[in-house]
Structures are given as C-alpha cells and as structure tokens.
Write a protein that holds these residues in place. Structure first.
Motif, PDB file in Angstrom:
ATOM      1  N   ALA A   1       0.857  -1.185   0.000  1.00  0.00           N
ATOM      2  CA  ALA A   1       0.000   0.000   0.000  1.00  0.00           C
ATOM      3  C   ALA A   1       0.891   1.232   0.000  1.00  0.00           C
ATOM      4  CB  ALA A   1      -0.919   0.005   1.220  1.00  0.00           C
ATOM      5  N   SER A   2       0.371   2.321  -0.509  1.00  0.00           N
ATOM      6  CA  SER A   2       1.102   3.581  -0.508  1.00  0.00           C
ATOM      7  C   SER A   2       0.218   4.674   0.061  1.00  0.00           C
ATOM      8  CB  SER A   2       1.524   3.972  -1.930  1.00  0.00           C
ATOM      9  OG  SER A   2       2.435   3.023  -2.426  1.00  0.00           O
ATOM     10  N   LEU A   3       0.854   5.610   0.721  1.00  0.00           N
ATOM     11  CA  LEU A   3       0.136   6.757   1.262  1.00  0.00           C
ATOM     12  C   LEU A   3       1.107   7.928   1.198  1.00  0.00           C
ATOM     13  CD1 LEU A   3      -2.518   7.661   2.690  1.00  0.00           C
ATOM     14  CD2 LEU A   3      -1.389   7.165   4.860  1.00  0.00           C
ATOM     15  N   GLY A   4       0.800   8.886   0.324  1.00  0.00           N
ATOM     16  CA  GLY A   4       1.755   9.971   0.109  1.00  0.00           C
ATOM     17  C   GLY A   4       3.045   9.384  -0.432  1.00  0.00           C
ATOM     18  N   ARG A   5       4.176   9.758   0.172  1.00  0.00           N
ATOM     19  CA  ARG A   5       5.449   9.218  -0.301  1.00  0.00           C
ATOM     20  C   ARG A   5       5.783   7.883   0.368  1.00  0.00           C
ATOM     21  NH1 ARG A   5       9.890  10.988   3.323  1.00  0.00           N
ATOM     22  NH2 ARG A   5       8.963  12.140   5.037  1.00  0.00           N
ATOM     23  N   TRP A   6       4.929   7.442   1.286  1.00  0.00           N
ATOM     24  CA  TRP A   6       5.228   6.246   2.058  1.00  0.00           C
ATOM     25  C   TRP A   6       4.731   4.982   1.383  1.00  0.00           C
ATOM     26  CZ3 TRP A   6       8.362   6.860   6.174  1.00  0.00           C
ATOM     27  CH2 TRP A   6       8.489   8.156   6.679  1.00  0.00           C
ATOM     28  N   THR A   7       5.520   3.941   1.509  1.00  0.00           N
ATOM     29  CA  THR A   7       5.125   2.640   0.969  1.00  0.00           C
ATOM     30  C   THR A   7       5.248   1.585   2.063  1.00  0.00           C
ATOM     31  OG1 THR A   7       5.835   3.159  -1.273  1.00  0.00           O
ATOM     32  CG2 THR A   7       5.724   0.829  -0.710  1.00  0.00           C
ATOM     33  N   ALA A   8       4.279   0.702   2.111  1.00  0.00           N
ATOM     34  CA  ALA A   8       4.331  -0.405   3.079  1.00  0.00           C
ATOM     35  C   ALA A   8       4.139  -1.726   2.352  1.00  0.00           C
ATOM     36  CB  ALA A   8       3.262  -0.237   4.144  1.00  0.00           C
ATOM     37  N   ARG A   9       4.917  -2.693   2.745  1.00  0.00           N
ATOM     38  CA  ARG A   9       4.808  -4.039   2.199  1.00  0.00           C
ATOM     39  C   ARG A   9       4.529  -4.990   3.356  1.00  0.00           C
ATOM     40  NH1 ARG A   9       3.865  -7.136  -2.309  1.00  0.00           N
ATOM     41  NH2 ARG A   9       5.012  -9.096  -2.206  1.00  0.00           N
ATOM     42  N   VAL A  10       3.482  -5.778   3.234  1.00  0.00           N
ATOM     43  CA  VAL A  10       3.129  -6.760   4.267  1.00  0.00           C
ATOM     44  C   VAL A  10       3.437  -8.149   3.743  1.00  0.00           C
ATOM     45  CG1 VAL A  10       1.206  -7.802   5.517  1.00  0.00           C
ATOM     46  CG2 VAL A  10       1.399  -5.325   5.392  1.00  0.00           C
ATOM     47  N   GLU A  11       4.148  -8.925   4.566  1.00  0.00           N
ATOM     48  CA  GLU A  11       4.514 -10.289   4.163  1.00  0.00           C
ATOM     49  C   GLU A  11       4.146 -11.255   5.293  1.00  0.00           C
ATOM     50  OE1 GLU A  11       6.368 -11.434   1.444  1.00  0.00           O
ATOM     51  OE2 GLU A  11       7.204  -9.593   0.557  1.00  0.00           O
ATOM     52  N   PRO A  12       3.611 -12.430   4.948  1.00  0.00           N
ATOM     53  CA  PRO A  12       3.287 -13.396   6.009  1.00  0.00           C
ATOM     54  C   PRO A  12       4.539 -14.058   6.580  1.00  0.00           C
ATOM     55  CG  PRO A  12       2.773 -14.310   3.834  1.00  0.00           C
ATOM     56  CD  PRO A  12       3.213 -12.898   3.610  1.00  0.00           C
ATOM     57  N   ILE A  13       4.535 -14.301   7.868  1.00  0.00           N
ATOM     58  CA  ILE A  13       5.551 -15.134   8.521  1.00  0.00           C
ATOM     59  C   ILE A  13       4.789 -16.154   9.365  1.00  0.00           C
ATOM     60  CG2 ILE A  13       7.354 -13.386   8.544  1.00  0.00           C
ATOM     61  CD1 ILE A  13       6.634 -12.766  11.440  1.00  0.00           C
ATOM     62  N   ARG A  14       5.500 -17.015  10.038  1.00  0.00           N
ATOM     63  CA  ARG A  14       4.809 -18.066  10.785  1.00  0.00           C
ATOM     64  C   ARG A  14       3.883 -17.471  11.864  1.00  0.00           C
ATOM     65  NH1 ARG A  14       7.870 -22.179  14.711  1.00  0.00           N
ATOM     66  NH2 ARG A  14       7.792 -20.325  15.971  1.00  0.00           N
ATOM     67  N   GLY A  15       2.608 -17.716  11.719  1.00  0.00           N
ATOM     68  CA  GLY A  15       1.647 -17.290  12.730  1.00  0.00           C
ATOM     69  C   GLY A  15       1.320 -15.813  12.706  1.00  0.00           C
ATOM     70  N   GLY A  16       1.930 -15.052  11.819  1.00  0.00           N
ATOM     71  CA  GLY A  16       1.672 -13.619  11.796  1.00  0.00           C
ATOM     72  C   GLY A  16       2.187 -12.983  10.525  1.00  0.00           C
ATOM     73  N   TYR A  17       2.700 -11.780  10.653  1.00  0.00           N
ATOM     74  CA  TYR A  17       3.230 -11.125   9.458  1.00  0.00           C
ATOM     75  C   TYR A  17       4.174 -10.004   9.881  1.00  0.00           C
ATOM     76  CZ  TYR A  17      -0.254  -7.487  10.445  1.00  0.00           C
ATOM     77  OH  TYR A  17      -0.997  -6.520  11.046  1.00  0.00           O
ATOM     78  N   TYR A  18       4.917  -9.492   8.890  1.00  0.00           N
ATOM     79  CA  TYR A  18       5.642  -8.248   9.139  1.00  0.00           C
ATOM     80  C   TYR A  18       5.197  -7.217   8.125  1.00  0.00           C
ATOM     81  CZ  TYR A  18       9.087  -9.254   5.345  1.00  0.00           C
ATOM     82  OH  TYR A  18       9.701  -9.504   4.147  1.00  0.00           O
ATOM     83  N   ALA A  19       5.266  -5.956   8.553  1.00  0.00           N
ATOM     84  CA  ALA A  19       4.976  -4.835   7.653  1.00  0.00           C
ATOM     85  C   ALA A  19       6.244  -3.990   7.583  1.00  0.00           C
ATOM     86  CB  ALA A  19       3.807  -4.015   8.193  1.00  0.00           C
ATOM     87  N   LEU A  20       6.677  -3.719   6.378  1.00  0.00           N
ATOM     88  CA  LEU A  20       7.880  -2.920   6.167  1.00  0.00           C
ATOM     89  C   LEU A  20       7.458  -1.576   5.580  1.00  0.00           C
ATOM     90  CD1 LEU A  20      11.042  -2.767   6.002  1.00  0.00           C
ATOM     91  CD2 LEU A  20      10.816  -3.657   3.676  1.00  0.00           C
TER      92      LEU A  20
END
Lengths: 230, 164
Positions: A188-207
């Motif tokens: 997803a993007s918002l203004g100049r910001w970008t976020a990437r969500v990736e699944p990991i075991r039992g949850g996820y990370y957002a970068l």
C-alpha cells in the motif's frame, strides 16, 4: 541476650519487623532507641522516594492488550485511541483487520503516528532484535543494518514490535505482528510512504519506507538476511 | 486459577506496585511499562495454571524479574556476600531530600537494590526475599544491611558537604 550490635544488624536488615527481644532492648538502651528513630526516618524517606508516579491509564493499557485477544474490529481501536490520547506517554495503538491491504496502509499510519521513532534512538540493541526475530520463529543470518529503535506496541490482537533500522536507502520501519496469520502479501502507498506486508509463521511483518524503491531494496535485504518460517 | 475477571482484578491491584518495582530495576519509564506489559502477557498465558492465589504477587514479581534478567542479563553485577562492617553506622540527616534519595537508590548496585525494593515496596520478609532470589536469608540480610548503610553513608556525606 541481645546486644547493641545485634539490634542494629536486625534494624538495618528489616526495620519494620523487629522481634520482641529487639524492641525490648531498644526501650532500655538510649543509643539504640535513637538509632531506631533515625532508621525509621530514613526508611520513611526511602519509601517516599520509591513511590514514583505511575503512568495514568497503565492498568487499562495492560488490560487492553490482554483483551485484544478477544476483541475485534473498530471498537478496540476506539478504546485504544481514547486511552492513548489520555496519556502523555503517547503509546500508539495499531488497529489491524483481516484485509492485508489495510494492514499495509495502517502500518504507514502507525509510523506517521509515531514520528519520534524516526528521530530518536530507543532500545537500539541488535541482539534484542535478533531475540525478537527468534521469538517469532525466524533467525537473523546477517545484521539487517544498524537497528536504532525497538519498541513494543499494543495491537488489537495482542502486541507487535516496532523496529527502525538503517539501510543504504534510508530508514526503514519493520512492524512485527505475531499471532495474526495472513496468507497473502500486499503493498500500500500513502503519500510518499510505501508499506509491504509479508506473512511469517503465525503472523506477518509490515515494512514501511519513504519510497517504493527503498521499500523494495529493504524487503530484499530482509529476505536475504532473515530466515522466516512460514 | 481463575477467570478473566479475576485476572483483571489482579492487574488493577498490582500494576502500580509492579510498575514501581520495574522502574527501580531499570530506571526507565518506557522500559518499565514494556516490562510490565510483558509480565502480564506471560501471566495471562499461565493464568489457568496458577495454583497458589495467595502468592500471586510473588509470582508476578518472579515473572517480572525473569523478563528483566532476560533483557538485561549482560548488565547484571555480581556481588560477594559477607559480614558487613557495622562498627561505623552513620546517622541520616533528616533534611535529606526526596530527589537525593532517588538518586542514591538508583546508584545502588542491582544486587543490593533488588532486595531493598522487594522489602520496601513489596513488603516481603528477608526469608521470602531469599526464596525469591534463590539465596539464603542471611545473604539477603547482609545485602539489605549494606544497602541501607550505603544510603545512610551517602546521605550523611552529602549533608556534611552542604553544611561545609
């Protein structure tokens, strides 16, 4: 028979729990009685000093985190927001729903809500970061860069870790969310910001980074240097 | 042990006391709250297994101490217990300020500060503290004696400097 040295030893070790024999000794010994009074004064001063102010809403925040396992939706966000607004500490609540696209957008909002994370150093301990990754079922093969901020944040479903680290392209924020499994990655993007969500075991990370290019580079770095069980 | 409602009662009953204990362990308000959050998170996970409700405070402190040790184990100081020299016991000036006392408590080695906190904040006896710290009652008495001697000695020295 108690002597003065024994009395003082007992009084110093536990001023409020003197045995009867010790109290009797003090009543008949002017020196020990004066010592006992002096000790009681310093003990009172100690207790006043230890009674530091407790942050407002502390118990509510703890219960919010626990109840996060049971609550869903915006109701929890509203409760979290009301508590967060009420305290100067400014713990920022995150709300995550079932849509991974929303999770990416909300991750950006979380970073924007916690701007100090990009300007201050806090718990900047790479070993602590490696430990957190291990707790989430991963392993750090190589350092991902200079870790400069690690903070636990309350989330609707429990809690997550907010980590900021330096990359050649600039600062990157990694939000680690356990116990919230997702199946697909999203961006997803918002203004100049970008976020990437990736699944990991039992949850996820957002970068979260401040450009799509830096996000792609940082995510590549994470995939190369951190092994995640999915 | 108990229900969600009992857990909530426990949080409300002990969070302030545990926060103060955590703060004096780490001397950082943010870290103290983190420690407390983690403590209660772990407590909740083990809540159904708690068999002795009467000792819930000691149980929570044990969880908190473990979490603190886990995070800061590299900063722990080792001490050698022995008989303290009690031949010179200074008297504390009654004018000692709260700020001064706070600073002095913060300067105590953790190995002295921790039993002092358990006693002055938690109200535990030397025997109970010994059990919590995994040492002997005599060793706890020694540490407490030294801690209080150190506080009183520093306060007395400070009082002399002020009056000089």
């Amino acid at each position: 028979m108690m002597n003065c040295l024994e009395f003082r030893r007992l009084k110093l070790a536990d001023p409020r729990r003197l045995p009867e024999e010790a109290r009797s000794h003090a009543n008949g010994c002017a020196g020990c009685l004066a010592f006992a009074r002096s000790m009681d004064e310093s003990e009172a001063a100690l207790e006043r000093a230890l009674a530091v102010a407790v942050p407002e809403g502390l118990a509510d925040r703890i219960l919010l985190r626990q109840s996060g396992q049971r609550r869903a939706g915006w109701k929890a966000l509203a409760l979290a927001a009301s508590i967060v607004l009420a305290v100067a500490a400014g713990v920022i609540a995150m709300n995550w729903d079932d849509d991974s696209g929303n999770q990416a957008r909300l991750a950006i909002e979380h970073v924007l809500d916690e701007p100090q994370s990009l300007t201050t150093r806090y718990n900047a301990d790479p070993e602590r970061f490696a430990e957190i990754v291990r707790e989430l079922g991963g392993s750090v093969r190589e350092p991902i860069g200079s870790v400069r901020y690690i903070k636990r944040c309350p989330v609707e479903q429990g809690s997550g870790w907010h980590v900021v680290f330096e990359t050649p392209q600039g600062l990157a924020t990694l939000i680690l969310v356990p116990d919230r499994p997702i199946t697909t990655a999203s961006t997803a993007s918002l203004g100049r910001w970008t976020a990437r969500v990736e699944p990991i075991r039992g949850g996820y990370y957002a970068l979260v980074t401040d450009s799509a290019e830096s996000n792609s580079a940082a995510n590549k770095l994470i995939k190369q240097r951190i092994g995640w069980q999915t | 042990m108990g229900s969600k409602q009992q857990f909530e009662q426990m949080v409300r009953a002990f969070s302030a006391e545990l926060y103060r204990f955590a703060y004096w362990l780490c001397r950082d308000r943010f870290v103290a709250e983190d420690l407390l959050q983690e403590t209660f998170a772990r407590a909740w996970k083990a809540w159904q297994d708690l068999r002795e409700p009467a000792s819930v405070k000691a149980w929570l402190i044990a969880i908190l101490r473990n979490e603190h040790l886990r995070r800061f184990s590299r900063k722990q100081l080792s001490i050698v217990d022995g008989e303290p020299d009690e031949s010179e016991i200074p008297s504390v000036p009654s004018s000692a300020s709260r700020l001064e006392m706070e600073q002095l408590v913060g300067l105590l080695p953790l190995s002295y500060r921790e039993p002092l906190l358990l006693q002055a904040l938690g109200g535990f006896s030397c025997g109970e503290i010994a059990s919590m710290l995994g040492t002997t009652e005599g060793a706890v008495m020694t540490r407490l004696t030294r801690a209080r001697q150190a506080l009183r000695g520093e306060l007395q020295a400070s009082g002399k400097r002020k009056s000089a």
